[in-house]
Scaffold this active site. Structure first.
Site, PDB file in Angstrom:
ATOM      1  N   GLU A  27       0.846  -1.195   0.000  1.00 60.11           N
ATOM      2  CA  GLU A  27       0.000   0.000   0.000  1.00 60.11           C
ATOM      3  C   GLU A  27       0.881   1.245   0.000  1.00 60.11           C
ATOM      4  OE1 GLU A  27      -2.957   0.170   3.110  1.00 60.11           O
ATOM      5  OE2 GLU A  27      -3.693   2.122   2.414  1.00 60.11           O
ATOM      6  N   ASN A  72      -6.746   1.624   2.573  1.00 62.87           N
ATOM      7  CA  ASN A  72      -7.494   2.870   2.715  1.00 62.87           C
ATOM      8  C   ASN A  72      -7.040   3.924   1.706  1.00 62.87           C
ATOM      9  OD1 ASN A  72      -8.737   1.592   4.856  1.00 62.87           O
ATOM     10  ND2 ASN A  72      -7.529   2.612   6.432  1.00 62.87           N
ATOM     11  N   ASN A 172     -12.192  -0.862  -1.133  1.00 64.62           N
ATOM     12  CA  ASN A 172     -11.537  -1.377   0.069  1.00 64.62           C
ATOM     13  C   ASN A 172     -12.343  -1.008   1.303  1.00 64.62           C
ATOM     14  OD1 ASN A 172      -9.042  -2.351   1.605  1.00 64.62           O
ATOM     15  ND2 ASN A 172      -9.286  -0.285   2.428  1.00 64.62           N
ATOM     16  N   GLU A 173     -12.644  -1.992   2.138  1.00 62.03           N
ATOM     17  CA  GLU A 173     -13.271  -1.779   3.453  1.00 62.03           C
ATOM     18  C   GLU A 173     -14.345  -0.683   3.395  1.00 62.03           C
ATOM     19  OE1 GLU A 173     -10.223  -1.322   6.485  1.00 62.03           O
ATOM     20  OE2 GLU A 173      -9.666  -3.429   6.289  1.00 62.03           O
ATOM     21  N   TYR A 244      -7.092  -8.638  11.489  1.00 62.06           N
ATOM     22  CA  TYR A 244      -5.819  -8.360  12.166  1.00 62.06           C
ATOM     23  C   TYR A 244      -5.922  -8.932  13.568  1.00 62.06           C
ATOM     24  CZ  TYR A 244      -4.566  -5.436   8.233  1.00 62.06           C
ATOM     25  OH  TYR A 244      -4.258  -5.002   6.961  1.00 62.06           O
ATOM     26  N   GLU A 292      -6.436  -9.103   3.428  1.00 64.32           N
ATOM     27  CA  GLU A 292      -5.604  -8.437   4.452  1.00 64.32           C
ATOM     28  C   GLU A 292      -5.664  -9.300   5.691  1.00 64.32           C
ATOM     29  OE1 GLU A 292      -6.012  -4.252   5.405  1.00 64.32           O
ATOM     30  OE2 GLU A 292      -6.575  -3.804   3.329  1.00 64.32           O
ATOM     31  N   GLN A 350       1.306  -6.186   5.638  1.00 61.58           N
ATOM     32  CA  GLN A 350       1.640  -5.877   4.256  1.00 61.58           C
ATOM     33  C   GLN A 350       2.972  -6.563   3.958  1.00 61.58           C
ATOM     34  OE1 GLN A 350       1.112  -1.661   3.449  1.00 61.58           O
ATOM     35  NE2 GLN A 350      -0.946  -1.647   4.349  1.00 61.58           N
TER      36      GLN A 350
END
Ligand code: AHR
Length: 504
Positions: A27, A72, A172-173, A244, A292, A350
């Site tokens: 990212e 993000n 994304n999200e 996460y 992710e 990442q």
């Protein structure tokens, strides 16, 4: 000494393994791109500015696919800013990470880097500040052979052949209030449906992933997946999962229970996707992209996420990983293998510096974090089919899950080489494990090949620039095979890989 038994039969397979589960993520955030993979002037940089020390470690990690450019960041990104002559590229405020984006690195540089390190590129389209029009233009720029304004623009930038990017994320999200342009499930589901439809009209060969929830703890989790898929089921191939791992109880035993939480998460999303299929009487199966995932709970303070003054590539969320993190990553990889019938893609988030298996110093060295090792060993050895196993071991009860077996295991078979590989996490932190594996129906006599453990008596031990090999794989001391039965002694709190192969 605790004991465990594993039975494997050559006739019983879960699925062929899709090796895109060994993906990672790059990212435009902190020092992932800048001073991570790209640092012109670095002693190891090539003529493109790509750090060769990081490129070599990426190859050693065994990465198969890399998601780009966010995260993000994606939700405020104008892809046009990052292509064409560098001196004309704008500097912009990045509202995802409160940084200044120089755009010195963009789509074409990423493709060059991906080709150099031998990974498949996976791209996202911005459904935050942009939408369907941008998505159709971007895929035309990337994948259309020529003869149109945008494909000719790519050619004028030095890329005669299309990039042929196969895997695309639809935003994304989008459920997260922190997301630039966050949406309700209905808003997003419609946008994903229309965007996917049009992108596939431009290039019918692509695969598309819709955004699932940002994590399993979101208030709208499960309802989000259902409603989004209810809108875009016919046009997408994947639903994404992000997770996460946290350590709320500050206990290694409980922390390793994240293995169970990941398994619940996967099975719940499968059930939801199949429920949507059922409403349509459809035989189509939506696959899962865990695009992710990692351990991330230490570097989560305000200072980790944001530095004042709109700096360029500030150090953000540079989580330093320890032994227990490596064990959990190894255990989670075992969970991915055992769900290989539905998880067809996964990206450790990442790749470098930002919650990464690789760390760098600007102008200095690069080194392997603890979590590098179970990932690299699994990517190296997990090939072919994932087999069903019957595992028996002691277990413990915890707050994270009611029953956590000490043995977490998976077995793969590479039919082209005859290698059968055992992946085993011993969650008994006190006693070694006496492991017995019955390998049924493989024929011939076998011998043990590489047999390595990731083990350190100190669960908080870390690798640093000056001591980069504190936690590193070492041979398993006691391992052997007699006829069809393999025996091994696994250290308490260890992650292990044992390769068996036909003898001679
Ligand atoms: O990986 C860091 C960030 O975590 C990503 O940008 C975002 O998608 C997630 O919330």
């Amino acid at each position: 000494m605790t004991s465990a038994r594993l039975i494997v039969d050559a006739d019983f397979a879960i699925s062929d393994l899709d090796r895109r589960v060994f993906g990672t993520f790059v990212e435009h955030m902190g020092r992932c791109v800048y001073t991570g993979i790209f640092e012109p002037g670095h002693p190891t940089a090539d003529e493109n500015g790509f750090r060769q020390d990081v490129a070599e470690l990426t190859k050693e990690l065994g990465v198969t696919i890399v998601r780009y450019p966010g995260g993000n960041f994606l939700s405020g990104y104008n892809w046009e800013d990052g292509v064409g002559p560098k001196e004309e590229r704008p500097r912009r405020l990045d509202l995802a990470w409160f940084s200044t984006e120089t755009n010195a690195f963009g789509t074409n540089e990423f493709i060059d880097w991906a080709r150099q390190v031998g990974v498949e590129p996976m791209f996202g389209v911005n459904l935050g500040t942009r939408g369907i029009d941008d998505a159709r233009r971007f895929i035309e720029y990337c994948n259309h052979p020529g003869g149109t304004e945008l494909s000719e623009l790519r050619k004028s930038h030095g890329y005669e052949k299309p990039h042929d990017i196969k895997f695309w994320c639809l935003g994304n999200e989008m459920d997260g209030p922190w997301q630039i342009g966050a949406k309700t499930a209905a808003e997003y589901g419609r946008a994903a449906h229309e965007t996917a439809k049009v992108m596939r009209w431009v290039d019918p060969s692509i695969e598309l992933a819709a955004c699932g929830s940002s994590n399993r703890d979101m208030a709208t989790y499960a309802r989000w997946e259902y409603e989004v898929l209810d809108h875009c089921f016919d046009h997408v191939d994947f639903i994404s999962l992000h997770t996460y791992f946290m350590n709320p109880h500050d206990s290694t035993e409980e922390f390793l229970g994240n293995v169970e939480l990941l398994d619940y998460f996967i099975k719940e999303v499968v059930a939801i996707a199949d429920a949507v299929a059922a409403t349509r009487r459809s035989q189509k199966r939506i696959m899962l992209s865990l695009d992710e995932w990692n351990v991330w709970y230490k570097a989560r303070g305000h200072d980790d996420l944001r530095k004042p003054g709109w700096p360029e590539h500030p150090p953000l969320i540079e989580e330093v990983y320890n032994t227990e993190d490596a064990l959990l990553i190894g255990g989670a990889l075992i969970t991915l293998l055992n769900n290989s019938d539905r998880v067809k893609c996964a990206c450790l988030a990442q790749l470098v510096n930002i919650i990464g298996p690789i760390m760098t110093e600007q102008g200095g060295p690069a080194w392997r974090q603890t979590i590098f090792h179970p990932f690299a060993l699994t990517a190296k050895h997990a090939k072919g089919r994932v087999l069903r196993t019957l595992a028996t071991s002691g277990s413990f009860a915890g707050k994270t899950a009611e029953e956590m077996p000490y043995l977490v295991s998976a077995v793969t078979e590479d039919e082209s080489t005859g290698e059968v590989v055992i992946f085993a996490l011993n969650r008994n932190l006190v006693e070694p494990m006496d492991l017995k594996v019955e390998l049924r129906g493989f024929g011939g006599t076998r011998e043990v090949g590489e047999a390595l453990q990731v083990y350190h008596p100190n669960m908080k031990a870390v690798n640093t620039k000056d001591a980069p090999n504190t936690v590193a794989p070492a041979p398993i001391k006691q391992v052997g095979i007699d006829k069809d039965t393999l025996t091994a002694k696994l250290m308490p709190g260890s992650w292990n890989v044992i390769v068996t192969k036909p003898k001679g």
